[in-house]
Design a protein around this motif. Structure first.
Motif, PDB file in Angstrom:
ATOM      1  N   ILE A 254       0.844  -1.197   0.000  1.00 19.07           N
ATOM      2  CA  ILE A 254       0.000   0.000   0.000  1.00 19.07           C
ATOM      3  C   ILE A 254       0.880   1.247   0.000  1.00 19.07           C
ATOM      4  O   ILE A 254       1.806   1.380   0.813  1.00 19.07           O
ATOM      5  CB  ILE A 254      -0.941   0.026   1.222  1.00 19.07           C
ATOM      6  N   PHE A 255       0.571   2.153  -0.936  1.00 19.28           N
ATOM      7  CA  PHE A 255       1.270   3.425  -1.051  1.00 19.28           C
ATOM      8  C   PHE A 255       0.259   4.564  -0.939  1.00 19.28           C
ATOM      9  O   PHE A 255      -0.919   4.389  -1.264  1.00 19.28           O
ATOM     10  CB  PHE A 255       1.990   3.532  -2.395  1.00 19.28           C
ATOM     11  N   HIS A 256       0.736   5.725  -0.498  1.00 16.18           N
ATOM     12  CA  HIS A 256      -0.130   6.903  -0.473  1.00 16.18           C
ATOM     13  C   HIS A 256       0.228   7.799  -1.651  1.00 16.18           C
ATOM     14  O   HIS A 256       1.390   8.177  -1.830  1.00 16.18           O
ATOM     15  CB  HIS A 256       0.042   7.678   0.837  1.00 16.18           C
ATOM     16  N   MET A 257      -0.788   8.122  -2.457  1.00 22.51           N
ATOM     17  CA  MET A 257      -0.617   9.075  -3.542  1.00 22.51           C
ATOM     18  C   MET A 257      -0.845  10.463  -2.965  1.00 22.51           C
ATOM     19  O   MET A 257      -1.978  10.845  -2.664  1.00 22.51           O
ATOM     20  CB  MET A 257      -1.613   8.785  -4.675  1.00 22.51           C
ATOM     21  N   THR A 258       0.234  11.212  -2.779  1.00 28.19           N
ATOM     22  CA  THR A 258       0.147  12.483  -2.074  1.00 28.19           C
ATOM     23  C   THR A 258      -0.280  13.620  -2.999  1.00 28.19           C
ATOM     24  O   THR A 258       0.139  13.668  -4.161  1.00 28.19           O
ATOM     25  CB  THR A 258       1.497  12.834  -1.422  1.00 28.19           C
ATOM     26  N   PRO A 259      -1.082  14.564  -2.502  1.00 29.37           N
ATOM     27  CA  PRO A 259      -1.411  15.755  -3.286  1.00 29.37           C
ATOM     28  C   PRO A 259      -0.387  16.876  -3.095  1.00 29.37           C
ATOM     29  O   PRO A 259      -0.662  18.029  -3.414  1.00 29.37           O
ATOM     30  CB  PRO A 259      -2.780  16.156  -2.726  1.00 29.37           C
ATOM     31  N   PHE A 260       0.797  16.546  -2.568  1.00 27.76           N
ATOM     32  CA  PHE A 260       1.824  17.552  -2.295  1.00 27.76           C
ATOM     33  C   PHE A 260       2.993  17.489  -3.279  1.00 27.76           C
ATOM     34  O   PHE A 260       3.926  18.269  -3.157  1.00 27.76           O
ATOM     35  CB  PHE A 260       2.348  17.389  -0.866  1.00 27.76           C
ATOM     36  N   VAL A 261       2.952  16.569  -4.216  1.00 32.39           N
ATOM     37  CA  VAL A 261       4.007  16.470  -5.226  1.00 32.39           C
ATOM     38  C   VAL A 261       3.337  16.411  -6.598  1.00 32.39           C
ATOM     39  O   VAL A 261       2.590  15.476  -6.881  1.00 32.39           O
ATOM     40  CB  VAL A 261       4.896  15.230  -5.013  1.00 32.39           C
ATOM     41  N   LYS A 262       3.629  17.394  -7.425  1.00 31.83           N
ATOM     42  CA  LYS A 262       2.981  17.496  -8.723  1.00 31.83           C
ATOM     43  C   LYS A 262       3.999  17.262  -9.829  1.00 31.83           C
ATOM     44  O   LYS A 262       5.106  17.812  -9.798  1.00 31.83           O
ATOM     45  CB  LYS A 262       2.340  18.880  -8.891  1.00 31.83           C
ATOM     46  N   GLY A 263       3.639  16.432 -10.781  1.00 34.61           N
ATOM     47  CA  GLY A 263       4.479  16.198 -11.944  1.00 34.61           C
ATOM     48  C   GLY A 263       3.950  16.945 -13.141  1.00 34.61           C
ATOM     49  O   GLY A 263       2.828  16.695 -13.584  1.00 34.61           O
ATOM     50  N   SER A 264       4.715  17.895 -13.654  1.00 29.88           N
ATOM     51  CA  SER A 264       4.316  18.631 -14.852  1.00 29.88           C
ATOM     52  C   SER A 264       5.567  19.042 -15.612  1.00 29.88           C
ATOM     53  O   SER A 264       6.672  19.056 -15.065  1.00 29.88           O
ATOM     54  CB  SER A 264       3.497  19.882 -14.485  1.00 29.88           C
ATOM     55  N   TRP A 265       5.391  19.402 -16.872  1.00 30.35           N
ATOM     56  CA  TRP A 265       6.527  19.817 -17.687  1.00 30.35           C
ATOM     57  C   TRP A 265       7.186  21.053 -17.098  1.00 30.35           C
ATOM     58  O   TRP A 265       8.421  21.118 -16.977  1.00 30.35           O
ATOM     59  CB  TRP A 265       6.059  20.108 -19.111  1.00 30.35           C
ATOM     60  N   TRP A 266       6.382  22.027 -16.664  1.00 25.02           N
ATOM     61  CA  TRP A 266       6.939  23.297 -16.179  1.00 25.02           C
ATOM     62  C   TRP A 266       7.679  23.095 -14.855  1.00 25.02           C
ATOM     63  O   TRP A 266       8.783  23.627 -14.672  1.00 25.02           O
ATOM     64  CB  TRP A 266       5.833  24.323 -16.025  1.00 25.02           C
ATOM     65  N   ILE A 267       7.113  22.316 -13.955  1.00 30.19           N
ATOM     66  CA  ILE A 267       7.781  22.058 -12.683  1.00 30.19           C
ATOM     67  C   ILE A 267       9.105  21.322 -12.913  1.00 30.19           C
ATOM     68  O   ILE A 267      10.130  21.640 -12.297  1.00 30.19           O
ATOM     69  CB  ILE A 267       6.861  21.243 -11.751  1.00 30.19           C
ATOM     70  N   THR A 268       9.088  20.359 -13.815  1.00 30.39           N
ATOM     71  CA  THR A 268      10.316  19.624 -14.120  1.00 30.39           C
ATOM     72  C   THR A 268      11.385  20.556 -14.676  1.00 30.39           C
ATOM     73  O   THR A 268      12.565  20.470 -14.294  1.00 30.39           O
ATOM     74  CB  THR A 268      10.036  18.495 -15.123  1.00 30.39           C
ATOM     75  N   GLN A 269      10.995  21.476 -15.579  1.00 28.16           N
ATOM     76  CA  GLN A 269      11.960  22.412 -16.150  1.00 28.16           C
ATOM     77  C   GLN A 269      12.534  23.329 -15.073  1.00 28.16           C
ATOM     78  O   GLN A 269      13.743  23.616 -15.067  1.00 28.16           O
ATOM     79  CB  GLN A 269      11.294  23.244 -17.250  1.00 28.16           C
ATOM     80  N   LYS A 270      11.718  23.804 -14.153  1.00 24.02           N
ATOM     81  CA  LYS A 270      12.200  24.680 -13.079  1.00 24.02           C
ATOM     82  C   LYS A 270      13.239  23.965 -12.223  1.00 24.02           C
ATOM     83  O   LYS A 270      14.236  24.565 -11.804  1.00 24.02           O
ATOM     84  CB  LYS A 270      11.025  25.127 -12.206  1.00 24.02           C
ATOM     85  N   ILE A 271      13.008  22.680 -11.987  1.00 23.00           N
ATOM     86  CA  ILE A 271      13.951  21.909 -11.165  1.00 23.00           C
ATOM     87  C   ILE A 271      15.247  21.660 -11.928  1.00 23.00           C
ATOM     88  O   ILE A 271      16.348  21.896 -11.412  1.00 23.00           O
ATOM     89  CB  ILE A 271      13.308  20.583 -10.731  1.00 23.00           C
ATOM     90  N   LEU A 272      15.132  21.208 -13.175  1.00 28.17           N
ATOM     91  CA  LEU A 272      16.318  20.848 -13.945  1.00 28.17           C
ATOM     92  C   LEU A 272      17.180  22.059 -14.285  1.00 28.17           C
ATOM     93  O   LEU A 272      18.399  21.930 -14.467  1.00 28.17           O
ATOM     94  CB  LEU A 272      15.907  20.125 -15.231  1.00 28.17           C
ATOM     95  N   LEU A 273      16.581  23.244 -14.377  1.00 25.25           N
ATOM     96  CA  LEU A 273      17.343  24.463 -14.675  1.00 25.25           C
ATOM     97  C   LEU A 273      17.852  25.137 -13.409  1.00 25.25           C
ATOM     98  O   LEU A 273      18.531  26.171 -13.486  1.00 25.25           O
ATOM     99  CB  LEU A 273      16.479  25.431 -15.477  1.00 25.25           C
ATOM    100  N   GLY A 274      17.507  24.577 -12.243  1.00 29.68           N
ATOM    101  CA  GLY A 274      18.009  25.135 -10.997  1.00 29.68           C
ATOM    102  C   GLY A 274      17.248  26.342 -10.502  1.00 29.68           C
ATOM    103  O   GLY A 274      17.704  27.046  -9.593  1.00 29.68           O
ATOM    104  N   TRP A 275      16.073  26.619 -11.056  1.00 27.30           N
ATOM    105  CA  TRP A 275      15.290  27.761 -10.622  1.00 27.30           C
ATOM    106  C   TRP A 275      14.527  27.466  -9.330  1.00 27.30           C
ATOM    107  O   TRP A 275      14.113  28.380  -8.631  1.00 27.30           O
ATOM    108  CB  TRP A 275      14.309  28.180 -11.711  1.00 27.30           C
ATOM    109  N   SER A 276      14.327  26.211  -9.056  1.00 26.60           N
ATOM    110  CA  SER A 276      13.687  25.801  -7.805  1.00 26.60           C
ATOM    111  C   SER A 276      14.176  24.392  -7.494  1.00 26.60           C
ATOM    112  O   SER A 276      14.972  23.815  -8.246  1.00 26.60           O
ATOM    113  CB  SER A 276      12.152  25.837  -7.925  1.00 26.60           C
TER     114      SER A 276
END
Length: 519
Positions: A254-276
């Motif tokens: 059993i795993f919990h699907m949390t509403p506190f972590v969002k997967g999106s193209w824009w969020i991924t780009q912000k992380i990979l570019l070091g902006w967040s």
């Protein structure tokens, strides 16, 4: 079971007296490596003679790297401690995980790798602009600081976005990254694991978040004691972007699907570019579901056998006791409400516990009706629950040991241990004399305790930081009577940085020939 020692009860102090948070924050300060036997004179009380084995405990050992102050402890390099108990004597050893990035930073005397919680290398404005224009992808550090455990002849340390590191259990020397015989396809290894004692298997997982049109990837592994892979499942489940801990039952994961972590193209780009950073972006997203993902252990049909049951919005890092009866599943978990984020609260705790304290809940899932109910089962601000390590998912398991703040008007720092009976809500509390780490339950009968003895027949070992003296103790309590306080206080002459997770193995390791376990 050893008798309780007679020394002054530190809890005769007023439990309403607050600690100085500035002094408490020093518990995260950088520490050096150590290796020595604890002098008998530095042990108050008596270490039980039948407490035999090694506590491996992991956590960040630095709060600054070559002049760069870490923004959050999670970015700090892992320091593994081994506390060995043998014939009433105690040995302490600590060493840093010699990760690739730590080696490179030591060679260049410079902080080079980004942290998951927002610590960044110092870069000029022009350098930052060049990185953005060239879309240079940043590289995150692998501090390997979240957990440490012994299985199949080696110690592994974990940090869930990277491969684990393998350590020599005798010396704690780092042997290198370990992909478990090529089985960790996603290049990661989650912080928590579970042991199925009846089948003699280690159950662990890897998770890679999804983004845009790419679904998340979850791999669940079951290894025997020779590290032979007995079973593997791979799932791609929309929304399952985070997996720190899980529930193991005879028939389900059993795993919990949390509403506190969002997967999106824009969020991924912000992380990979070091902006967040991933940690800074961990917040409540109301549009995301909060649900449990229930996966049959014997599934051979991909994602088709996976079940979903919605629950109230919350974030769950850690689970406690669990059991199943037919189509009914019950388990405990520490829940954080919708105000939770990863703010380094008062420079003492990893999230904003003063605003969103962790609370213990009992969940009941009716699989036949696809319905979930939850009930708060304790009043204290809690985290890091510990349970019997060899009775995961077994019928009748009920005892949870929480790192807690059970003092009226306070959520931080964690100063107490709450032993909670999930079946009837009965509780015991030890009001300590310092700031606590994770309590670790140690079954007195070792590996055989999954089928012999009472569930709480054993000890609780907890790391206690004394802020007034800037030193650490390891306290040993009788698990059957936690409220009576320590049987032994093992006093160090230095502090050990606050840790994350640890495990106990009923085996002893020395620099010479291996000492055979007595259990």
């Amino acid at each position: 079971m050893a008798k309780k020692s007679s020394f002054p009860d530190p809890l005769s102090q007023d439990i309403h007296r607050p600690l100085d948070l500035d002094k408490c924050s020093r518990g995260w300060e950088t520490q050096e490596e150590h290796c020595y036997w604890i002098p008998k004179a530095d042990i108050i009380g008596e270490v039980p003679k039948d407490l035999y084995g090694t506590l491996f405990r992991n956590g960040p050992g630095v709060n600054e790297v070559y002049g760069t102050r870490l923004k959050h402890p999670i970015d700090g390099d892992g320091m593994v401690c081994a506390v060995t108990f043998q014939d009433g004597q105690v040995h302490f050893q600590s060493k840093f995980v010699k990760s690739k990035h730590r080696h490179e930073e030591k060679r260049k005397k410079k902080f080079l790798y980004h942290g998951q919680m927002g610590t960044k290398p110092s870069t000029s404005a022009i350098g930052s602009l060049i990185n953005a224009l060239t879309r240079a992808v940043i590289h995150f550090r692998n501090p390997s600081n979240t957990n440490s455990f012994y299985w199949g002849g080696k110690v592994l340390t974990s940090f869930e976005t990277h491969l684990p590191y393998c350590l020599d259990p005798y010396t704690l020397e780092t042997l290198g990254p370990d992909n478990l015989n090529g089985n960790l396809h996603f290049g990661s290894f989650a912080a928590h694991f579970r042991i199925d004692s009846e089948k003699q298997r280690l159950v662990c997982l890897s998770l890679r978040p999804g983004f845009s049109h790419v679904k998340p990837s979850l791999a669940i592994y079951e290894f025997d004691r020779s590290w032979q892979l007995f079973q593997k499942q791979i799932h791609h489940i929309d929304g399952l972007n985070y997996g720190h801990d899980f529930v193991l039952l005879p028939d389900y994961y059993i795993f919990h699907m949390t509403p506190f972590v969002k997967g999106s193209w824009w969020i991924t780009q912000k992380i990979l570019l070091g902006w967040s950073s991933p940690g800074e972006l961990m917040q409540y997203y109301p549009e995301l579901p909060s649900r449990f993902v229930i996966i049959p252990r014997k599934s051979n049909h991909g994602d088709t056998g996976v079940m979903f049951v919605d629950t109230d919005p919350c974030h769950i890092f850690h689970f406690g006791t669990a059991q199943q009866t037919g189509s009914k599943i019950e388990f405990c978990a520490v829940c954080l409400d919708t105000k939770f984020d990863m703010t380094f609260d008062s420079k003492v705790w990893l999230s904003n516990a003063s605003v969103s304290p962790g609370l213990a809940y009992k969940f009941t899932i009716d699989l036949a009706a696809s319905r979930c109910t939850r009930t708060q089962v304790d009043r204290a601000s809690v985290e890091f629950p510990s349970t019997h390590p060899y009775r995961n998912g077994m019928q009748g398991t009920r005892f949870n040991y929480f790192m807690a703040c059970d003092r009226p008007g306070f959520n931080l720092p964690f100063r107490d241990i709450v032993k909670l009976n999930a079946e009837n809500g009965q509780r015991q509390v030890w009001y300590s004399h310092g700031c606590l780490g994770e309590p670790v339950f140690v079954p007195r009968l070792g590996y055989d305790s999954w089928r012999e003895g009472d569930e709480d027949d054993g000890y609780v070992i907890v790391q206690v930081y004394i802020p007034e003296k800037h030193v650490t103790e390891f306290c040993v309590l009788n698990a059957k009577d936690v409220g009576k306080g320590p049987l032994a206080r093992i006093q160090l002459k230095h502090h050990v940085p606050y840790g994350f997770h640890g495990t106990f193995t009923p085996e002893v390791f020395t620099n010479g020939p291996k000492i055979t376990s007595k259990l």
